[in-house]
Design an enzyme around this catalytic site. Structure first.
Site, PDB file in Angstrom:
ATOM      1  N   ASP A  11      60.258 -79.881  47.968  1.00  0.00           N
ATOM      2  CA  ASP A  11      60.681 -80.514  47.162  1.00  0.00           C
ATOM      3  C   ASP A  11      60.764 -81.408  47.049  1.00  0.00           C
ATOM      4  OD1 ASP A  11      61.765 -81.373  44.362  1.00  0.00           O
ATOM      5  OD2 ASP A  11      61.392 -78.975  43.589  1.00  0.00           O
ATOM      6  N   CYS A  46      62.525 -73.629  42.026  1.00  0.00           N
ATOM      7  CA  CYS A  46      61.043 -74.091  42.502  1.00  0.00           C
ATOM      8  C   CYS A  46      59.692 -73.541  42.612  1.00  0.00           C
ATOM      9  CB  CYS A  46      61.685 -72.778  44.099  1.00  0.00           C
ATOM     10  SG  CYS A  46      60.602 -73.301  45.391  1.00  0.00           S
TER      11      CYS A  46
END
Ligand code: CO
Length: 208
Positions: free
Chosen positions: A47, A104
């Site tokens: 990420d 996430c």
């Protein structure tokens, strides 16, 4: 051309960064080019919002980094396994951090049944963790809290995988100082939290 413009900006930014670093430490790059002595291996999510060096306020040379979707440590993943071996045997890092994060996308995707193609094979590993904890997770009313709880359970599972890693175990057999830690990062606050699951030897859980 738009692409060329993007690349030009990127290279300009790079030069600006180099100049600012050299202003405070003229020999920074010369010194670092000789060798690296990072004390930490960071295993985190790909990420873009969780860059290891920035969230820890560390510098180039301080962290050896491995990132993949949802910070997984799989025994069958030669990439991750090679990184761990090199970090503990050659670089002799003293700390390995597995860092997950709330919100996430990989964890979120693993909780749903949509067909996402190739990545489903990767997410299968998180689905397995989910299946082990469905009662705990389904008792949480809020959807994003469910995702965050699975993110934390995933970090715990991956810390165990690192602790079971044969290269890591070999270092402990040799009496080397090596700890494995599990952290979770909040996208909303920018803060890291210790999940207090550190391991610093075989079957030796350190609660502090
Ligand atoms: Co992620």
């Amino acid at each position: 051309m738009c692409q060329n413009h993007y690349l030009k900006n990127l290279l300009d930014e790079n030069r600006t960064w180099v100049e600012s670093v050299k202003k405070t430490n003229p020999s920074f790059f010369k010194t670092l080019s000789q060798e690296q002595h990072p004390k930490l291996l960071w295993i985190g999510c790909s990420d873009s919002r969780v860059p290891a060096s920035q969230v820890t306020n560390l510098k180039p040379g301080d962290i050896f980094v491995h990132r993949n979707i949802a910070n997984l440590v799989l025994h069958s993943d030669m990439n991750c396994q090679s990184v761990i071996q090199y970090a503990v045997e050659a670089l002799k890092v003293n700390h390995i951090i597995v860092c997950g994060h709330h919100g996430c996308g990989g964890i979120k995707a693993a909780m749903h049944t949509a067909d996402l193609g190739l990545i489903d094979n990767w997410l299968r590993n998180i689905k397995d963790i989910y299946n082990l904890h469905t009662d705990e997770i389904s008792s949480i009313p809020d959807e994003s809290d469910k995702v965050n709880q699975l993110s934390e359970l995933n970090v715990k599972a991956q810390v165990r995988h690192v602790a079971e890693n044969p290269f890591v175990q070999k270092q402990w057999d040799l009496g080397r100082n090596l700890s494995v830690h599990g952290l979770i990062y909040s996208l909303k606050t920018g803060l890291l939290r210790d999940l207090k699951i550190s391991v610093n030897g075989k079957m030796n859980e350190n609660k502090s």
